[in-house]
Design a protein around this motif. Structure first.
Motif, PDB file in Angstrom:
ATOM      1  N   ARG A  44     -23.896 -42.427 -14.005  1.00 49.38           N
ATOM      2  CA  ARG A  44     -22.583 -41.800 -13.939  1.00 49.38           C
ATOM      3  C   ARG A  44     -21.958 -41.958 -12.546  1.00 49.38           C
ATOM      4  O   ARG A  44     -20.734 -42.054 -12.399  1.00 49.38           O
ATOM      5  CB  ARG A  44     -22.664 -40.320 -14.312  1.00 49.38           C
ATOM      6  CG  ARG A  44     -22.510 -40.045 -15.805  1.00 49.38           C
ATOM      7  CD  ARG A  44     -21.277 -40.712 -16.357  1.00 49.38           C
ATOM      8  NE  ARG A  44     -20.900 -40.222 -17.673  1.00 49.38           N
ATOM      9  CZ  ARG A  44     -19.971 -40.735 -18.429  1.00 49.38           C
ATOM     10  NH1 ARG A  44     -19.294 -41.781 -17.995  1.00 49.38           N
ATOM     11  NH2 ARG A  44     -19.682 -40.239 -19.621  1.00 49.38           N
ATOM     12  N   GLU A  45     -22.793 -41.965 -11.502  1.00 48.57           N
ATOM     13  CA  GLU A  45     -22.272 -42.175 -10.155  1.00 48.57           C
ATOM     14  C   GLU A  45     -21.685 -43.582 -10.032  1.00 48.57           C
ATOM     15  O   GLU A  45     -20.634 -43.779  -9.413  1.00 48.57           O
ATOM     16  CB  GLU A  45     -23.389 -41.956  -9.127  1.00 48.57           C
ATOM     17  CG  GLU A  45     -23.844 -40.510  -9.033  1.00 48.57           C
ATOM     18  CD  GLU A  45     -25.135 -40.327  -8.254  1.00 48.57           C
ATOM     19  OE1 GLU A  45     -25.525 -39.172  -8.013  1.00 48.57           O
ATOM     20  OE2 GLU A  45     -25.768 -41.346  -7.904  1.00 48.57           O
TER      21      GLU A  45
ATOM     22  N   TYR B 201     -19.982 -36.090  -8.587  1.00 50.91           N
ATOM     23  CA  TYR B 201     -20.634 -37.403  -8.652  1.00 50.91           C
ATOM     24  C   TYR B 201     -20.231 -38.266  -7.460  1.00 50.91           C
ATOM     25  O   TYR B 201     -21.056 -38.956  -6.854  1.00 50.91           O
ATOM     26  CB  TYR B 201     -20.261 -38.117  -9.952  1.00 50.91           C
ATOM     27  CG  TYR B 201     -21.046 -37.672 -11.160  1.00 50.91           C
ATOM     28  CD1 TYR B 201     -22.438 -37.560 -11.110  1.00 50.91           C
ATOM     29  CD2 TYR B 201     -20.406 -37.385 -12.358  1.00 50.91           C
ATOM     30  CE1 TYR B 201     -23.154 -37.151 -12.233  1.00 50.91           C
ATOM     31  CE2 TYR B 201     -21.109 -36.979 -13.488  1.00 50.91           C
ATOM     32  CZ  TYR B 201     -22.488 -36.862 -13.414  1.00 50.91           C
ATOM     33  OH  TYR B 201     -23.206 -36.475 -14.513  1.00 50.91           O
TER      34      TYR B 201
END
Length: 287
Positions: free
Chosen positions: A229-230, A260
């Motif tokens: 997700r980052e 994030y």
């Protein structure tokens, strides 16, 4: 399919050529075309066509105030007609270019940077349809992205011109301190991270290296792994999206996106979003 008309393109027209397909997909129009506003804003020249059947509009120069595009250029705001050939309130000096394409509904969006028109985008269909305010408002993200890209290119060209000024003799006193050169180099690095044009980005990087020729301490190595997700968030940041836009694209909350991004910046030892993009690209984490 986008049809290139001129062999030599300015940076503005290259940015427009890259954006036309997005405008056409979003608008669902049959044909999207446009070109840059000439110096002095007295006319525009159509240099890019997408979805054209003919080349009737190729290299057409439109005077400010003439035709629908010239009206949008003169008023510096979007305009449209639902039946072009019978529309009142515009001159019809360019009907010879519109008629072969059988265009009926046409909308025109001027692209403004610092209140100066730089590009004009035409959105046209071969049927009569009604266009309301919500339809025009939906183009705001595309228009803002194009305006931002032009502004970035302007700043890059300004700094390149400053850096390429004639050098002073070695015996002359230094006009710029080492600390100032390092600040300029950092700003050029940030600008390079926002440039999509490969050739211009390479020039900016070359000038940046001239500003900071002495090697400094090695930057900390990027981590071998970021969370998926980052990486997703960084990829969207690299496209110039805001946290809210990223949240909508990824189905997240804005605060989650912010978290994030903050974590990714810490792992990459980056102090801001642009530096994070640069490190992530250099490490092969994003494109």
């Amino acid at each position: 399919m986008t049809v290139p008309i001129t062999p030599q393109k300015t940076i503005e027209t290259r940015l427009l050529a890259r954006s036309l397909a997005d405008f056409r997909t979003h608008s669902r129009m049959d044909m999207v075309f446009g070109g840059r506003v000439l110096p002095g804003a007295g006319a525009l020249e159509i240099t890019e066509l997408c979805g054209a059947r003919t080349r009737s509009a190729a290299n057409l120069r439109v005077r400010a105030g003439a035709g629908l595009g010239g009206k949008a250029l003169m008023l510096a705001r979007p305009v449209s007609v639902s039946n072009y050939l019978s529309a009142e309130g515009i001159s019809h000096v360019y009907d010879h270019a519109v008629r072969p394409e059988a265009l009926e509904t046409i909308a025109v969006l001027p692209i403004m940077v610092d209140r100066v028109p730089r590009l004009v985008v035409y959105l046209a269909t071969r049927a009569q349809v009604g266009l309301g305010d919500r339809w025009f408002d939906s183009f705001t993200p595309l228009v803002r992205r194009l305006e931002r890209d032009i502004a970035v290119e302007d700043e890059v060209r300004r700094r390149l011109a400053l850096m390429q000024a004639p050098a002073v003799p070695e015996s002359a006193p230094s006009l710029v301190s080492r600390a100032e050169l390092q600040d300029i180099a950092r700003e050029l690095a940030e600008l390079a991270g926002q440039i999509k044009d490969d050739a211009l980005r390479a020039r900016v990087e070359a000038v940046r290296r001239r500003c900071a020729p002495a090697p400094g301490p090695a930057a900390p190595a990027a981590p071998a792994m970021l969370r998926p997700r980052e990486i997703d968030v960084l990829q969207e940041v690299a496209q110039g999206l805001s946290n809210r836009e990223i949240a909508q694209a990824l189905g997240l909350l804005p605060n989650t996106v912010k978290s994030y991004l903050k974590t990714a910046m810490r792992k990459l030892h980056a102090h801001n979003r642009v530096q994070a993009i640069l490190v992530a690209r250099q490490s092969g984490l994003i494109r």
